[in-house]
Design a protein around this motif. Structure first.
Motif, PDB file in Angstrom:
ATOM      1  N   LYS A 213      29.473  68.916  54.431  1.00 48.73           N
ATOM      2  CA  LYS A 213      29.471  70.184  55.337  1.00 48.73           C
ATOM      3  C   LYS A 213      28.363  71.075  54.989  1.00 48.73           C
ATOM      4  O   LYS A 213      27.441  71.481  55.946  1.00 48.73           O
ATOM      5  CB  LYS A 213      30.808  70.853  55.449  1.00 48.73           C
ATOM      6  CG  LYS A 213      31.821  69.856  55.456  1.00 48.73           C
ATOM      7  CD  LYS A 213      33.317  70.859  55.771  1.00 48.73           C
ATOM      8  CE  LYS A 213      33.680  71.253  54.456  1.00 48.73           C
ATOM      9  NZ  LYS A 213      33.930  70.440  53.303  1.00 48.73           N
ATOM     10  N   SER A 214      28.411  71.623  53.895  1.00 51.18           N
ATOM     11  CA  SER A 214      27.558  72.538  53.574  1.00 51.18           C
ATOM     12  C   SER A 214      25.976  71.958  53.596  1.00 51.18           C
ATOM     13  O   SER A 214      24.905  72.597  54.151  1.00 51.18           O
ATOM     14  CB  SER A 214      27.525  72.966  52.013  1.00 51.18           C
ATOM     15  OG  SER A 214      28.685  73.857  51.871  1.00 51.18           O
ATOM     16  N   VAL A 215      25.704  70.654  53.191  1.00 52.63           N
ATOM     17  CA  VAL A 215      24.361  70.074  53.250  1.00 52.63           C
ATOM     18  C   VAL A 215      23.965  69.873  54.799  1.00 52.63           C
ATOM     19  O   VAL A 215      22.877  70.201  55.044  1.00 52.63           O
ATOM     20  CB  VAL A 215      24.415  68.699  52.533  1.00 52.63           C
ATOM     21  CG1 VAL A 215      23.113  67.913  52.777  1.00 52.63           C
ATOM     22  CG2 VAL A 215      24.524  68.774  51.206  1.00 52.63           C
TER      23      VAL A 215
ATOM     24  N   PHE B 141      27.310  82.897  53.931  1.00 51.31           N
ATOM     25  CA  PHE B 141      27.605  81.847  53.054  1.00 51.31           C
ATOM     26  C   PHE B 141      29.226  82.006  52.258  1.00 51.31           C
ATOM     27  O   PHE B 141      29.585  82.869  52.537  1.00 51.31           O
ATOM     28  CB  PHE B 141      26.568  81.819  51.709  1.00 51.31           C
ATOM     29  CG  PHE B 141      25.194  81.593  52.036  1.00 51.31           C
ATOM     30  CD1 PHE B 141      24.859  80.234  51.761  1.00 51.31           C
ATOM     31  CD2 PHE B 141      24.651  82.278  52.830  1.00 51.31           C
ATOM     32  CE1 PHE B 141      23.583  79.897  52.288  1.00 51.31           C
ATOM     33  CE2 PHE B 141      23.150  81.923  53.005  1.00 51.31           C
ATOM     34  CZ  PHE B 141      22.744  80.805  52.902  1.00 51.31           C
ATOM     35  N   GLN B 142      29.538  80.895  51.477  1.00 48.55           N
ATOM     36  CA  GLN B 142      30.952  81.036  51.067  1.00 48.55           C
ATOM     37  C   GLN B 142      31.177  82.062  49.819  1.00 48.55           C
ATOM     38  O   GLN B 142      32.205  82.743  50.025  1.00 48.55           O
ATOM     39  CB  GLN B 142      31.148  79.588  50.334  1.00 48.55           C
ATOM     40  CG  GLN B 142      32.507  79.345  49.701  1.00 48.55           C
ATOM     41  CD  GLN B 142      32.661  78.110  49.163  1.00 48.55           C
ATOM     42  OE1 GLN B 142      31.891  76.960  49.564  1.00 48.55           O
ATOM     43  NE2 GLN B 142      33.637  77.679  48.646  1.00 48.55           N
ATOM     44  N   GLU B 143      30.238  82.450  48.916  1.00 52.46           N
ATOM     45  CA  GLU B 143      30.206  82.973  47.760  1.00 52.46           C
ATOM     46  C   GLU B 143      30.078  84.472  48.104  1.00 52.46           C
ATOM     47  O   GLU B 143      28.760  84.880  47.980  1.00 52.46           O
ATOM     48  CB  GLU B 143      29.995  82.639  46.546  1.00 52.46           C
ATOM     49  CG  GLU B 143      30.529  81.486  45.917  1.00 52.46           C
ATOM     50  CD  GLU B 143      32.016  81.852  45.517  1.00 52.46           C
ATOM     51  OE1 GLU B 143      32.116  83.302  45.084  1.00 52.46           O
ATOM     52  OE2 GLU B 143      32.829  81.138  45.451  1.00 52.46           O
TER      53      GLU B 143
ATOM     54  N   ALA C 231      28.493  79.809  59.903  1.00 61.34           N
ATOM     55  CA  ALA C 231      29.303  80.358  58.588  1.00 61.34           C
ATOM     56  C   ALA C 231      29.868  79.261  57.651  1.00 61.34           C
ATOM     57  O   ALA C 231      30.655  78.287  58.154  1.00 61.34           O
ATOM     58  CB  ALA C 231      30.400  81.362  59.200  1.00 61.34           C
ATOM     59  N   ASP C 232      29.438  79.116  56.287  1.00 63.26           N
ATOM     60  CA  ASP C 232      29.740  78.053  55.614  1.00 63.26           C
ATOM     61  C   ASP C 232      30.886  78.576  54.763  1.00 63.26           C
ATOM     62  O   ASP C 232      30.945  79.089  53.775  1.00 63.26           O
ATOM     63  CB  ASP C 232      28.639  77.737  54.800  1.00 63.26           C
ATOM     64  CG  ASP C 232      29.025  76.540  53.914  1.00 63.26           C
ATOM     65  OD1 ASP C 232      30.255  75.955  54.172  1.00 63.26           O
ATOM     66  OD2 ASP C 232      28.163  76.009  53.236  1.00 63.26           O
ATOM     67  N   GLU C 233      32.293  78.181  55.183  1.00 66.48           N
ATOM     68  CA  GLU C 233      33.539  78.415  54.560  1.00 66.48           C
ATOM     69  C   GLU C 233      33.296  80.127  54.057  1.00 66.48           C
ATOM     70  O   GLU C 233      33.690  80.386  53.126  1.00 66.48           O
ATOM     71  CB  GLU C 233      33.581  77.411  53.213  1.00 66.48           C
ATOM     72  CG  GLU C 233      33.409  76.255  53.357  1.00 66.48           C
ATOM     73  CD  GLU C 233      34.276  75.247  52.462  1.00 66.48           C
ATOM     74  OE1 GLU C 233      35.422  75.956  52.015  1.00 66.48           O
ATOM     75  OE2 GLU C 233      34.230  74.246  52.337  1.00 66.48           O
ATOM     76  N   PRO C 234      33.358  80.887  55.304  1.00 64.66           N
ATOM     77  CA  PRO C 234      32.973  82.258  54.853  1.00 64.66           C
ATOM     78  C   PRO C 234      34.337  82.866  54.286  1.00 64.66           C
ATOM     79  O   PRO C 234      34.291  84.166  53.847  1.00 64.66           O
ATOM     80  CB  PRO C 234      32.845  82.772  56.292  1.00 64.66           C
ATOM     81  CG  PRO C 234      33.554  81.839  57.191  1.00 64.66           C
ATOM     82  CD  PRO C 234      33.339  80.597  56.737  1.00 64.66           C
TER      83      PRO C 234
HETATM   84 MG   LIG Z   1      30.333  73.335  51.051  1.00 61.75          MG
END
Ligand SMILES: [Mg+2]
Ligand SMILES: Nc1ncnc2c1ncn2[C@@H]1O[C@H](COP(=O)(O)OP(=O)(O)O)[C@@H](O)[C@H]1O
Ligand code: SF4
Lengths: 327, 294
Positions: free
Chosen positions: A48-50, A98-100, A180-183
Motif C-alpha cells: 500500500k505505502s509503496v 504519513f503514518q507516523e 493519506a497513508d494510514e493517518p
Molecule cells: Mg504502509
C-alpha cells in the motif's frame, strides 16, 4: 463516467534487496474520480505505502525503482515529468499525509514554519503572509489559538495534534488529491475517529479526492466511496464500498471482514483471524498469491494466477471462483 | 522550563493532546564553573591590550625568574618577562587557533558529511575514502611539512590543525544526516515539493547543527592541546610571542629551581581544555537524539 482525476495504469515497483527482487507493487491499476475517496486496504506489507509513494515518485532509488506503468494525473503522466515538473505537483496538486505523526514533522522547526512551508514554496508567498495563512489553517484543523501556536515545536504536541498539523500542511495549497497513508494507525483509538472525521470533512469541503490507505476495514465502511483490496503487491478486489461490504467476491476480503468487528451490528459473530503469513514478495508463488492461506484453494489456484476480472458491474475480483462466491 | 511549558500550553482546548516530552536537565556546578573560566580567559584574550599588565615580551634582565610581587603578580620567567601577562596573551593564541581551526573542520567537514549522508551513492564513497586517506596521514609529518615550507605562523598552524580535523567532523555530520534522512519528515518535505538544497539547508541543517556545535567544542579542546604540543616542540607560533605550549617548553629548563614557570601555563591549559570538554559534553548529552524529541 467522468474523466478520472488520477489513473494508475499497470504500475510495477520493485526493490533490489539482499533477499532478491521484491515485487512490492505488481501490475496495479486503479482510477480516482474528482472528489472521490478511494480506500486501499490490505495487511501490512501488501504494497500500500509503496503504491502511494510511487504516485508522487518518492520511492527511494536505490534500492527501489518504478519498473513500468503510467500515472496519469489530470491527463499528464507523472512518470514522464522532469524533476521540477513533479516538484510542482507535490504538495500543491497532490498532498500526502504519513503514518507516523511523531517523525513526520521536523523536530527542529516551529509548527508555523512547517505549515507555512508549502504556501511559501508553491505560492511564492512572503513568509509573513504564509504565517498568517498557517494560523488560519491551524484553526481549520481545530487547533485553537493558532496564531500563538505558530511558535511552538512539534515535541510539545501529542500524536493527534501533530496529525492535525500534517492535515493543515496537506490542505495548504488546496490540492486536488490527498494521499493519506494510514493517518491514524499510530494514534489512540479515541483520537482516530476524530482525525478521520476531520480529514473527511475538510476534503469534502475543498472538493479534493482522497486515497485513504488503511488496514482497518471498519474505517473503510464509514469513509470510502470505493475500495481496492491489496494482497501480495496486487489488487485482488475492487468495488464501490457498499457492494464490497455486502458481498465480497474474494476469499481474502472475506477473511479480512471476518477478522474485524463489523460496524453494522451482528456483534455475536466470533472474530476469525486469517491464518498463516502474508506472502514473501521476493518469492511469490506462481499461482494465486493467497492460495497457501485460502480455504477454497484448488490445484488450479496453485498453478495459475487468476486475473482481475469484472465479476459484477464495477466489481472486480482476482479469484478463479469469484462467481461461486457471489452466490 | 518544563513547568512554564505546561502552563503556556494549558490554555489550549485539546488538553488530552498536550504532553510535553522534554525533560528538564540539570546543568550542574561544573558546567557553570567551566563557562565562567572560559569567559575569563576569553575576555582576557580580547582585552589583553587594555589591561593594566606589563608587556608580555619586555625583558627585565635584573628580574629573571623573579618571585611574585605587586608589579609582577605571578613573577617573571627565565628571560625576565611577566608571567601573568604571558599567560593572558598566551590565551589569546590558544583561543584564536583553538576556535578558528575547528571552524575549518566544522564547515568543510560538516558540508561534506551532510552531502554524503544525504545523497549517498558514489559521492559518499568518495568522501569516506578521502576521509580515510586523511586519517591515515601522520599528523606530525603533515605539520612539519607545512611549517617547513610555508613557515611558522598562526595562520599556518590554524590551517594545519583545521585540515587535520576535517575527517572527524565529516564522520559526525554524515552519521547524523544518515539517521535523520531515514526519518519521515525528510520524505514529508520531499512530498511537499522541496528541492534537495531546501531539504539540506532548511530541514536537515537545523538538526545537524546542535550535535556539530557540541562536537565543535570538543574540537576546540583538542586543538588547544595540539597547538600546545606543537609549540612545546618549537613547531608552533614563533617566539617571542607567548603561547602556553612554548611557555611550558621554556619553563622545562628551570623545572628544578622555578617549577611554577612550567606548571602555571600547564594549569591554564588544563583548565581551559577541561572547561571546553565539560561544555561540549553537556551539550552533547542535551542533544542526544531521543525518540519523540530532540
Ligand atoms: Mg504502509
Ligand atoms: N525502502 C525499501 N527497501 C526495500 N524494500 C522495501 C522498501 N520499502 C518497501 N519495501 C518492500 O515493499 C513491500 C511492501 O511494503 P509497503 O508498501 O510498505 O507495505 P504496506 O502495505 O504495509 O504499506 C514490503 O514487503 C517491503 O519489503
Ligand atoms: S484463486 Fe483460488 S486460492 Fe486464490 S483466492 Fe480464489 S480460491 Fe483462493
Amino acid at each position: 463516467m467522468t474523466q478520472p482525476l488520477l489513473s494508475v495504469r499497470n504500475l510495477s515497483t520493485r526493490f533490489r534487496t539482499d533477499r532478491g527482487l521484491v515485487r512490492a507493487v505488481d501490475d496495479v491499476s486503479f482510477d480516482v474520480a474528482p472528489g472521490e475517496t478511494l480506500a486501499i486496504v490490505g495487511e501490512s506489507g501488501s504494497g500500500k505505502s509503496v503504491t502511494a509513494l510511487s504516485i508522487l515518485r518518492l520511492i527511494p532509488d536505490p534500492p527501489g525503482k518504478i519498473e513500468s506503468g503510467e500515472i496519469l494525473f489530470e491527463g499528464k503522466d507523472l512518470l514522464k515529468l522532469d524533476d521540477a515538473g513533479i516538484r510542482a505537483i507535490r504538495g500543491d496538486r497532490i498532498a500526502m499525509i504519513f503514518q507516523e505523526p511523531m517523525s513526520s514533522l521536523n523536530p527542529a522547526l516551529t509548527v508555523g514554519l512547517q505549515v507555512g512551508e508549502p504556501i511559501n514554496l508553491h505560492r511564492k508567498t512572503v513568509w509573513s503572509k504564509a504565517l498568517d495563512k498557517a494560523a488560519e489553517l491551524l484553526g481549520k484543523v481545530r487547533i485553537p489559538d493558532g496564531k500563538s501556536r505558530l511558535n511552538s515545536y512539534p515535541h510539545q504536541y501529542s500524536g493527534g495534534m501533530r496529525q492535525r498539523v500534517m492535515i493543515a500542511m496537506a490542505l495548504a495549497c488546496q490540492p486536488k488529491l490527498i494521499i493519506a497513508d494510514e493517518p491514524t494507525t499510530a494514534l489512540d483509538v479515541t483520537v482516530q475517529a476524530q482525525i478521520l472525521a476531520l480529514l473527511k470533512e475538510l476534503t469534502r469541503e475543498a472538493n479534493s479526492a482522497m486515497i485513504l490507505i488503511t488496514h482497518d476495514l471498519g474505517v473503510v465502511a464509514r469513509y470510502a466511496d470505493r475500495v481496492a483490496v491489496m494482497y501480495g503487491g496486487r489488487i485482488v478486489e475492487t468495488a464501490p464500498a457498499r457492494p464490497l461490504y455486502k458481498s465480497p467476491r474474494h476469499p481474502y476480503t472475506r477473511g479480512l471482514m471476518a477478522s474485524v468487528p463489523r460496524l453494522d451490528g451482528d456483534t455475536g459473530r466470533p472474530l476469525v483471524p486469517i491464518e498463516g503469513q502474508p506472502p514473501d514478495l521476493a518469492s511469490l508463488p506462481a499461482g494465486c498469491a493467497f492460495a497457501l492461506r485460502c480455504k477454497d484453494a484448488t490445484e488450479r489456484c496453485h498453478r495459475e494466477r487468476p486475473p482481475l476480472v469484472e465479476s459484477a458491474r464495477h466489481h472486480f475480483s482476482a479469484c478463479w471462483y469469484h462467481e461461486r462466491l457471489a452466490a | 522550563m518544563a513547568v512554564r511549558e505546561v502552563a503556556a500550553l494549558d490554555v489550549g482546548v485539546d488538553t488530552s493532546a498536550v504532553t510535553p516530552v522534554r525533560r528538564q536537565r540539570r546543568l550542574g556546578g561544573l558546567f557553570v564553573a567551566s563557562v565562567i573560566w572560559i569567559a575569563l580567559v576569553g575576555l582576557g584574550a580580547i582585552f589583553a591590550g587594555l589591561l593594566p599588565i606589563p608587556s608580555p615580551t619586555e625583558m627585565d634582565m635584573l628580574g629573571k625568574r623573579a618571585l611574585p610581587s605587586a608589579e609582577h603578580w605571578l613573577g617573571n620567567d627565565v628571560l625576565g618577562r611577566d608571567v601573568f601577562s604571558r599567560l593572558i596573551y598566551g590565551g589569546r593564541i590558544s583561543l584564536t587557533v583553538g576556535l578558528l581551526a575547528p571552524v575549518i573542520g566544522v564547515t568543510v567537514g560538516g558540508a561534506l558529511g551532510m552531502l554524503a549522508g544525504y545523497f549517498r551513492g558514489r559521492f559518499e564513497t568518495i568522501v569516506t575514502g578521502g576521509v580515510d586517506v586523511l586519517l591515515a596521514f601522520p599528523p606530525l609529518v603533515f605539520a612539519l611539512a607545512v611549517t617547513a615550507y610555508l613557515g611558522q605562523s598562526i595562520l599556518n598552524i590554524t590551517l594545519v590543525i583545521g585540515i587535520l580535523g576535517i575527517p572527524a567532523f565529516t564522520r559526525v555530520a554524515r552519521a547524523v544526516t544518515l539517521s535523520l534522512s531515514e526519518r519521515e519528515f525528510v520524505t514529508a518535505a520531499r512530498a511537499l515539493g522541496a528541492t534537495h538544497s531546501r531539504i539540506l539547508l532548511r530541514e536537515l541543517l537545523p538538526n545537524v547543527a546542535l550535535p556539530l556545535v557540541a562536537f565543535f567544542l570538543l574540537g576546540v579542546a583538542v586543538t588547544i592541546v595540539v597547538e600546545g604540543a606543537l609549540s612545546f616542540l618549537g613547531l608552533g607560533v614563533p617566539p617571542p610571542a607567548p603561547s602556553w605550549g612554548s611557555m611550558i617548553g621554556e619553563g622545562r629548563e628551570s623545572l628544578d629551581i622555578a617549577p611554577w614557570l612550567a606548571f602555571l601555563p600547564a594549569i591554564f591549559m588544563f583548565l581551559t581544555v577541561l572547561a571546553f570538554n565539560v561544555i561540549g559534553d553537556t551539550l552533547r548529552a542535551l542533544t542526544d537524539p531521543r525518540p519523540g524529541a530532540l
